[in-house]
Design a protein around this motif. Sequence first.
Motif, short mmCIF file in Angstrom:
data_model
loop_
_atom_site.label_atom_id
_atom_site.label_comp_id
_atom_site.label_asym_id
_atom_site.label_seq_id
_atom_site.Cartn_x
_atom_site.Cartn_y
_atom_site.Cartn_z
N ASN A 72 33.08 -56.28 -36.08
CA ASN A 72 32.32 -55.69 -34.97
C ASN A 72 30.99 -55.09 -35.39
O ASN A 72 30.12 -54.88 -34.53
CB ASN A 72 33.15 -54.58 -34.31
CG ASN A 72 34.46 -55.08 -33.78
OD1 ASN A 72 34.59 -56.23 -33.37
ND2 ASN A 72 35.47 -54.22 -33.78
N ALA A 73 30.84 -54.77 -36.68
CA ALA A 73 29.63 -54.09 -37.14
C ALA A 73 29.29 -54.58 -38.54
O ALA A 73 30.19 -54.80 -39.37
CB ALA A 73 29.84 -52.58 -37.15
N VAL A 74 28.01 -54.74 -38.81
CA VAL A 74 27.53 -55.13 -40.14
C VAL A 74 26.26 -54.35 -40.44
O VAL A 74 25.43 -54.13 -39.55
CB VAL A 74 27.29 -56.66 -40.22
CG1 VAL A 74 26.26 -57.13 -39.21
CG2 VAL A 74 26.89 -57.08 -41.63
N MET A 75 26.12 -53.90 -41.69
CA MET A 75 24.97 -53.08 -42.04
C MET A 75 24.60 -53.30 -43.50
O MET A 75 25.48 -53.29 -44.38
CB MET A 75 25.31 -51.60 -41.81
CG MET A 75 24.19 -50.64 -42.07
SD MET A 75 24.64 -48.96 -41.55
CE MET A 75 26.02 -48.60 -42.63
N VAL A 76 23.32 -53.49 -43.76
CA VAL A 76 22.82 -53.63 -45.12
C VAL A 76 22.51 -52.25 -45.68
O VAL A 76 21.88 -51.42 -45.02
CB VAL A 76 21.54 -54.50 -45.16
CG1 VAL A 76 21.05 -54.67 -46.58
CG2 VAL A 76 21.78 -55.85 -44.52
N MET A 125 28.65 -48.33 -36.74
CA MET A 125 28.37 -47.44 -37.86
C MET A 125 26.87 -47.33 -38.05
O MET A 125 26.11 -48.15 -37.55
CB MET A 125 29.04 -47.96 -39.13
CG MET A 125 28.68 -49.35 -39.51
SD MET A 125 29.79 -49.96 -40.79
CE MET A 125 29.37 -51.69 -40.77
N LEU A 126 26.48 -46.28 -38.75
CA LEU A 126 25.07 -46.11 -39.06
C LEU A 126 24.93 -45.48 -40.43
O LEU A 126 25.81 -44.75 -40.90
CB LEU A 126 24.36 -45.28 -37.99
CG LEU A 126 24.64 -43.78 -37.89
CD1 LEU A 126 23.78 -42.96 -38.84
CD2 LEU A 126 24.37 -43.31 -36.46
N LEU A 127 23.82 -45.80 -41.07
CA LEU A 127 23.48 -45.20 -42.35
C LEU A 127 22.62 -43.98 -42.08
O LEU A 127 21.53 -44.09 -41.52
CB LEU A 127 22.73 -46.21 -43.22
CG LEU A 127 22.36 -45.73 -44.61
CD1 LEU A 127 23.61 -45.49 -45.46
CD2 LEU A 127 21.44 -46.74 -45.29
N ARG A 128 23.13 -42.81 -42.44
CA ARG A 128 22.38 -41.58 -42.21
C ARG A 128 21.29 -41.42 -43.27
O ARG A 128 21.30 -42.07 -44.31
CB ARG A 128 23.33 -40.39 -42.22
CG ARG A 128 24.43 -40.53 -41.16
CD ARG A 128 25.03 -39.23 -40.77
NE ARG A 128 24.03 -38.41 -40.08
CZ ARG A 128 24.22 -37.13 -39.78
NH1 ARG A 128 25.35 -36.51 -40.13
NH2 ARG A 128 23.30 -36.45 -39.16
N ALA A 129 20.36 -40.54 -43.00
CA ALA A 129 19.23 -40.32 -43.90
C ALA A 129 19.68 -39.87 -45.29
O ALA A 129 19.01 -40.13 -46.28
CB ALA A 129 18.27 -39.30 -43.29
N ASP A 130 20.85 -39.20 -45.38
CA ASP A 130 21.35 -38.74 -46.67
C ASP A 130 22.15 -39.81 -47.42
O ASP A 130 22.74 -39.54 -48.46
CB ASP A 130 22.20 -37.47 -46.49
CG ASP A 130 23.43 -37.69 -45.62
OD1 ASP A 130 23.72 -38.84 -45.24
OD2 ASP A 130 24.11 -36.68 -45.32
#
Length: 195
Positions: A72-76, A125-130
């Motif tokens: 459902n979600a993919v992130m580099v 999902m998301l990649l946070r700044a930290d």
Amino acid sequence: FSEEGVVDVDFHSPEFDGSVYAIDVQTDGKILVAGSFSTVDGLSYSKITRLTSSGVVDKTFKVGGGANANVNAVMVLPDGGIVLGGSFISIDGYSARRFAKLLPDGSLNREFSVGDGFNGPVNDMLLRADGRILVGGSFTRYDDSLQDYIALLENDGNLVPNDFGKLNLNNTVYSVSEMAGGLVALGGSFTQVKD
């Protein structure tokens, strides 16, 4: 499409035998595509594939048998790794309970530890700044910890102690986004949240 919404006739539109649920673009312009499909342009790619910037299947992407259920979600990630979330419980035959990390070549990163993983699907999902990863879905546990529909993870897969678990969400999170100042926006079918 162009910025104005004009179709790019030079882009090859691949044929998927199922739905596409998520897309992310690598810094080199290659396109990661995830969903419910089993083939792309007649080639076997179970639920995850990579295209060149022109839309052609990237045959150097070595995902093997792929995922055994929807992605459902993919992130580099900045290190070139690729994080997947969905309803799958294995990637290329190896246990990966609804959350996994691939190496830049597409093979499963077996050092990325999720233990028993999530007990329900990951939707976004998301990649946070930290550098941490915020995950939303239909789950109520991550490994051996209670996590109602939202979890914050280190980029090695370890759970981060945080206040998200105190939100008392009562149903699924479908979308997570980070706003200015580090604020987080959630969307889903929940009707309750406690700050």
